[in-house]
Design an enzyme around this catalytic site. Sequence first.
Site, PDB file in Angstrom:
ATOM      1  N   LYS A  66       0.758  -1.229  -0.027  1.00  0.00           N
ATOM      2  CA  LYS A  66      -0.098  -0.006  -0.058  1.00  0.00           C
ATOM      3  C   LYS A  66       0.825   1.247  -0.137  1.00  0.00           C
ATOM      4  O   LYS A  66       2.092   1.308   0.806  1.00  0.00           O
ATOM      5  CB  LYS A  66      -0.926  -0.016   1.167  1.00  0.00           C
ATOM      6  CG  LYS A  66      -1.823  -1.149   1.308  1.00  0.00           C
ATOM      7  CD  LYS A  66      -2.852  -1.129   2.585  1.00  0.00           C
ATOM      8  CE  LYS A  66      -3.835  -2.220   2.569  1.00  0.00           C
ATOM      9  NZ  LYS A  66      -2.934  -3.540   2.782  1.00  0.00           N
ATOM     10  N   ASN A  69       4.241   2.926   0.976  1.00  0.00           N
ATOM     11  CA  ASN A  69       5.337   2.288   1.020  1.00  0.00           C
ATOM     12  C   ASN A  69       5.372   1.483  -0.194  1.00  0.00           C
ATOM     13  O   ASN A  69       4.899   0.308  -0.424  1.00  0.00           O
ATOM     14  CB  ASN A  69       5.175   1.235   1.990  1.00  0.00           C
ATOM     15  CG  ASN A  69       4.997   2.008   3.404  1.00  0.00           C
ATOM     16  OD1 ASN A  69       5.734   3.123   3.709  1.00  0.00           O
ATOM     17  ND2 ASN A  69       4.114   1.702   4.457  1.00  0.00           N
ATOM     18  N   VAL A  70       6.370   1.985  -1.124  1.00  0.00           N
ATOM     19  CA  VAL A  70       6.174   1.468  -2.629  1.00  0.00           C
ATOM     20  C   VAL A  70       7.131   0.455  -2.854  1.00  0.00           C
ATOM     21  O   VAL A  70       8.150   0.485  -2.361  1.00  0.00           O
ATOM     22  CB  VAL A  70       6.520   2.840  -3.482  1.00  0.00           C
ATOM     23  CG1 VAL A  70       6.338   2.457  -5.001  1.00  0.00           C
ATOM     24  CG2 VAL A  70       5.336   3.843  -3.389  1.00  0.00           C
ATOM     25  N   VAL A  71       6.908  -0.279  -3.979  1.00  0.00           N
ATOM     26  CA  VAL A  71       7.671  -1.493  -4.192  1.00  0.00           C
ATOM     27  C   VAL A  71       8.091  -1.255  -5.861  1.00  0.00           C
ATOM     28  O   VAL A  71       7.605  -0.798  -6.634  1.00  0.00           O
ATOM     29  CB  VAL A  71       7.243  -2.939  -4.194  1.00  0.00           C
ATOM     30  CG1 VAL A  71       8.288  -3.959  -4.719  1.00  0.00           C
ATOM     31  CG2 VAL A  71       6.554  -2.939  -2.862  1.00  0.00           C
ATOM     32  N   LYS A  85      11.191  -2.739  -1.613  1.00  0.00           N
ATOM     33  CA  LYS A  85      10.347  -1.980  -1.074  1.00  0.00           C
ATOM     34  C   LYS A  85      10.843  -0.959  -0.014  1.00  0.00           C
ATOM     35  O   LYS A  85      11.717  -1.060   0.736  1.00  0.00           O
ATOM     36  CB  LYS A  85       9.553  -2.872  -0.121  1.00  0.00           C
ATOM     37  CG  LYS A  85       8.478  -2.170   0.788  1.00  0.00           C
ATOM     38  CD  LYS A  85       7.599  -3.106   1.618  1.00  0.00           C
ATOM     39  CE  LYS A  85       6.467  -2.431   2.448  1.00  0.00           C
ATOM     40  NZ  LYS A  85       5.836  -3.010   3.336  1.00  0.00           N
ATOM     41  N   ASP A 179      -1.991  -9.667   6.460  1.00  0.00           N
ATOM     42  CA  ASP A 179      -2.791  -9.297   5.348  1.00  0.00           C
ATOM     43  C   ASP A 179      -2.594 -10.188   4.028  1.00  0.00           C
ATOM     44  O   ASP A 179      -2.233  -9.658   2.975  1.00  0.00           O
ATOM     45  CB  ASP A 179      -2.487  -7.689   4.944  1.00  0.00           C
ATOM     46  CG  ASP A 179      -3.675  -7.172   4.125  1.00  0.00           C
ATOM     47  OD1 ASP A 179      -4.799  -7.638   4.125  1.00  0.00           O
ATOM     48  OD2 ASP A 179      -3.625  -6.031   3.437  1.00  0.00           O
TER      49      ASP A 179
END
Length: 489
Positions: A66, A69-71, A85, A179
Site C-alpha cells: 500500500k 510504501n512503494v515497491v 520495498k 494481510d
Amino acid sequence: MGARCSKFSFCWWNSHLKPSLLDSSDLENNGEKNGWPSFTEFSFEELKAATSGFCLDNIVSEHGEKAPNVVFKGQLRNGRWVAVKRFNKYAWPDSRQFMDETKTVGSLRSERLANLIGCCCEGEERLLVAEFMPNETLAKHLFHWESQPMKWAMRLRVAFYLAQALEYCSSKGRAIYHDLNAYRVLFDQDGNPRLSCFGLMKNSRDGKSYSTNLAFTPPEYMRTGRVTPESVVYSFGTMLLDLLSGKHIPPSHALDLIRGKNFLMLMDSCLEGHFSNDDGTQLVRLATRCLQYEARERPNAKSLVESLMPLQKETEVPSYVLLGIPHGTASPSQPLLLTPMGEACLRVDLTAFHEILEKTGYKDDEGIANELSFQVWTDQMQETLNSKKQGDSAFRAKDFATAIDCYSQFIEGGSMVSPTVYARRCLCYLMSEMAQEALGDALQAQVVSPEWPTAFYLQATALFSLGMENDAQEILKEATNLEAKRNKN
C-alpha cells in the site's frame, strides 16, 4: 456440476507427487541447491542505482503493498532482478527493531517464498530487498486474466503451494502473516506460485495488518486488533473462495451459498466441466473450516497441507503450462511509460489532472452520440446547455461545489451524453473528497466511451483515494496501454 475426474488412491509411500511437493522440510533442503544469495545489507546508493533513482516507471504492484510504501523493481550490479520495498520515513523509527526483523525473515529460504535477500538501513531510509517475481500476481491471473481463465489444476496447485509456504514459515517460528490476499501470491519465471516475504515482517507503523475492507477481516481481529496464526488461516479461507469463484467474494455471502447448498452460484462459471464434484466439494469444505467464526475450530497450516495434497492432479505438468505463459522469462517486462496523465494518476495529483482536463476541453467527445435525436429545440434544452456552460466556468475557477451542481443538472437533463462532463464532475468529487461518487462518474464515462484512457485514469485515481491500491495499479496499467494504443493510431 462438471465432468468427473478419475479418482486415485493416495498413500504417503506410493505418491506420484514429486519429492519436493511432499513436505516443508524438503522445500528448504532442495532450496540449498538453488543458489539463493545470503542475506545482504545494501547501501542506499546501491539500491538507488538498481532502481534508476527510484524511477516511477519501475514501480510495481506485484507485492500487494500500500502507498506510500512503494515497491520498485531493480537490477543489481550482478544482473539479479530484485523487488525493493521503500518505506516511508515513519514506518520503522527504531532501526534496531527493523534490522532484527529483516535478519529473522531473511534467514528463511524456501522455494515457496519470494525470499527476502537483503535490506538497507541508513539514516531515515528503510528498504527491503526480495527476489523479483516476473509473472505477476494471483489477482492478475485470477481476476484480470486476458487470454484464458486459470485452470482448475493450477488453482489447486496455488492452494497447495501456499499452504506449504505457511507450514514452512510456521515451522520456523513465523506463523503470523499480515494481510494475506491474492496480491501477495506471486509467480516466478517457471510459473510457480510463491508467497511474498513482505507480509512476514512484524507490524510496525507501516499500517494495519488487514486492509480496510472489513468484509474480509477475521472476526477476532475486529475484536482485539491482534493477528494470530488462526487469523492467517481465516485469510487463507478467503483465498480458497477466490480460487473457487474467480472473484473476491465476501466470506459471509459465500457461507450463505454453501449453507444453502448453492454451490453453482459460488463456483467460477469458467470452470464448468473441468473439475469433479468430489474435488469441488472438498475445497468448499476446507474453505468452510478455515472460515469458522471461532478461531480454535479452524485447521492449522499442517492440516491444510494434508487436506490439499490428495487433490493435486496433473502434477507432472509444469506450472507455466497450466498458467499459459512462456517459460523462462528471466527478466521482467518493460516498465510502464507513464504519460503526464498517468503520472498525475499515480501521484493522485488532482491539480495536474485539473490542468490536463481543462486544456483538453471536449475534443474527446467527438464521435460520441450526442445528437438530439430529432428532438425539437426547446427552452429546456437551452437550459441544459447553459448548465454545462456554467459548470465549465465554475470548473475553470476551481469552484468545484458549483461545478458539481451545474454538471449534475446537465446530466439529469438526459438530452445529451458527454463523457467529458462525467470526467469533470468526477474530478470535482475528488477535489471535494467524495471518492466513492468520483468512482461512479469515472465508470459512467467508461460506459459512454469504453476505450477512453481518461476514464480509466480517473477510475484509478478514485481507487487510489479509496485506499484500493492494488486495483488502482491494475486499472492504471489498462489506461496506459489504451493511451499507447490510441497514440499509435
